[in-house]
Design a protein around this motif. Structure first.
Motif, mmCIF file in Angstrom:
data_model
loop_
_atom_site.group_PDB
_atom_site.id
_atom_site.type_symbol
_atom_site.label_atom_id
_atom_site.label_comp_id
_atom_site.label_asym_id
_atom_site.label_seq_id
_atom_site.Cartn_x
_atom_site.Cartn_y
_atom_site.Cartn_z
ATOM 1 N N VAL A 66 -5.966 -4.992 8.862
ATOM 2 C CA VAL A 66 -4.923 -5.021 8.709
ATOM 3 C C VAL A 66 -4.762 -4.323 7.349
ATOM 4 N N ALA A 67 -5.181 -4.546 6.279
ATOM 5 C CA ALA A 67 -4.934 -3.857 4.975
ATOM 6 C C ALA A 67 -5.028 -2.322 5.121
ATOM 7 N N ALA A 68 -5.775 -1.757 5.823
ATOM 8 C CA ALA A 68 -6.147 -0.277 6.142
ATOM 9 C C ALA A 68 -4.947 0.159 6.963
ATOM 10 N N ALA A 69 -4.505 -0.654 7.661
ATOM 11 C CA ALA A 69 -3.344 -0.266 8.699
ATOM 12 C C ALA A 69 -2.054 -0.276 7.790
ATOM 13 N N LEU A 70 -1.925 -1.488 6.628
ATOM 14 C CA LEU A 70 -0.763 -1.286 5.890
ATOM 15 C C LEU A 70 -0.799 0.161 5.035
ATOM 16 N N ARG A 71 -2.046 0.310 4.506
ATOM 17 C CA ARG A 71 -1.971 1.497 3.752
ATOM 18 C C ARG A 71 -1.946 2.767 4.261
ATOM 19 N N ASP A 72 -2.408 2.865 5.694
ATOM 20 C CA ASP A 72 -2.212 3.936 6.659
ATOM 21 C C ASP A 72 -0.833 4.430 6.620
ATOM 22 N N SER A 73 0.027 3.326 6.788
ATOM 23 C CA SER A 73 1.634 3.672 7.269
ATOM 24 C C SER A 73 2.442 3.631 5.926
ATOM 25 N N ALA A 74 1.847 3.786 4.753
ATOM 26 C CA ALA A 74 2.678 3.751 3.501
ATOM 27 C C ALA A 74 2.899 5.177 3.149
ATOM 28 N N PRO A 75 4.440 5.372 2.919
ATOM 29 C CA PRO A 75 4.735 6.751 2.780
ATOM 30 C C PRO A 75 4.103 7.173 1.358
ATOM 31 N N ASP A 76 3.841 6.508 0.398
ATOM 32 C CA ASP A 76 3.336 6.945 -0.828
ATOM 33 C C ASP A 76 2.032 6.191 -0.943
ATOM 34 N N ALA A 77 0.934 6.660 -0.431
ATOM 35 C CA ALA A 77 -0.619 6.035 -0.644
ATOM 36 C C ALA A 77 -0.953 6.162 -2.028
ATOM 37 N N THR A 78 -0.924 5.292 -2.944
ATOM 38 C CA THR A 78 -1.611 5.773 -4.284
ATOM 39 C C THR A 78 -2.834 4.596 -4.698
ATOM 40 N N ASP A 79 -3.435 5.159 -6.008
ATOM 41 C CA ASP A 79 -4.508 4.078 -6.307
ATOM 42 C C ASP A 79 -4.087 2.676 -6.569
#
Length: 359
Positions: free
Chosen positions: A188-201
């Motif tokens: 779930v955490a990876a799916a949320l990151r994957d769908s974020a328009p601006d993936a940052t550190d």
């Protein structure tokens, strides 16, 4: 502003290219739908999910993923707000993403969910208590007032666990085995990151911290299955006490306790005992009951109750086989179920080897 002939041609070409791409994708989708329809047509009835089970499975999976996503979103959102990071998308999206990439086709996860849903449906379909018992408190209600404090405490814990299981998604727990809970949290955490328009550190760190928090908060000992096994161990029935407790747990529609009592008596974990009970062919169940020295009357009552609750079971076939089942010596039955009592990892390895040999 004037539009040049070149601009018009570019627009036409772009539109045509988009149309061709969409048409190609539509062909692929149609091809996938056809392949799925063909596979479904040739599936045997033995392996096909009925509509009730399919709906229950969809609700269970949606509730579990939604529970985890809500917890991760809430904590990660607070961290991102404090650190000036990008906000997460507003609508829940993890389940669609996990389904789209095929992660939730995991055999361990789906096996657990199918078992849980089948158990719930079978429990709810068990025959209602006879009229002469209708005015008695339920089995767990009586056990919760038992003089033995260990029995009473575990009966209350099982009542609470059953209440939580009936309302998936209502709280913050998944009630999954620890390993499956951890796996689903990270997906779930990876799916949320994957769908974020601006993936940052900053986003990565917030999601990872939120996932770790969910992993740390999970207490496997509070699961319905663990609670049932603890109560069975606290009761620890003698051989002559087992049959009455099994029959009462079915009469009270406490299938989780019925499964746990069998598991405790045999030294099986809950999942393996559940597989034996839920198997509509029930050949292993009859051998298990004979290995535990249940008599013909007890086996008949158990078989009829399960047949009434599960349309997949052939009650006439059971009636015809009952005399043969009851005549199996207990020693022979124990020998026949010996492979079932092997270490679960060893049994899984043997099954994997057999599967590979058939491929």
């Amino acid at each position: 502003m004037a539009i040049s002939h070149r601009d018009q041609e570019d627009g036409v070409r772009s539109g045509a290219a988009t149309l061709r791409t969409r048409a190609a994708q539509a062909d692929a989708r149609a091809d996938r739908r056809l392949a799925i329809a063909i596979d479904d047509f040739f599936l045997s009835d033995d392996g096909r999910l009925d509509d009730q089970l399919r709906d229950g499975l969809a609700q269970s999976l949606s509730g579990l993923v939604g529970t985890i996503e809500a917890a991760i979103r809430a904590h990660a959102g607070r961290l991102l707000a404090a650190r000036g990071g990008p906000a997460l998308a507003g609508a829940p999206l993890a389940l669609d993403r996990l389904v789209a990439v095929g992660l939730v086709r995991d055999s361990e996860l789906m096996g657990e969910l199918i078992g849980r849903v089948r158990q719930t449906q079978l429990s709810e379909a068990l025959p209602v208590e006879s009229p002469d018992r209708a005015d008695q408190p339920s089995m767990l209600a009586r056990l919760s007032q038992y003089p033995d404090h260990v029995v009473a405490t575990n009966a209350v814990a099982l009542l609470a666990a059953e209440g939580r299981r009936r309302e998936p998604g209502a709280g913050t727990r998944t009630d999954l085995p620890a390993e499956l809970h951890h796996r689903l949290v990270w997906w779930v955490a990876a799916a949320l990151r994957d769908s974020a328009p601006d993936a940052t550190d900053t986003l990565d760190r917030a999601l990872a911290e939120a996932a770790l928090r969910s992993v740390a908060a999970h207490d496997e000992s509070e699961r319905l299955e663990a609670s049932a096994m603890r109560l069975a161990a606290a009761l620890d029935p003698r051989a002559e006490e087992l049959a009455p407790l099994l029959l009462e747990s079915l009469a009270d529609r406490r299938l989780s306790l019925f499964i746990a009592l069998l598991g405790h008596a045999l030294g099986l974990d809950f999942a393996d005992a559940r597989d034996v009970v839920l198997d509509p062919d029930a050949d292993r169940l009859w051998l298990v009951l004979r290995a535990l020295e249940l008599d013909r009357i007890a086996i008949a009552r158990i078989g009829l109750a399960l047949s009434d609750a599960d349309p997949r079971r052939d009650v006439e076939r059971f009636a015809d086989a009952l005399d043969g089942i009851a005549s199996v010596p207990a020693t022979e039955a124990r020998s026949a179920i010996a492979p079932l009592l092997l270490h679960p990892d060893y049994r899984a390895a043997l099954l994997a080897l057999a599967r590979g040999a058939r491929a």
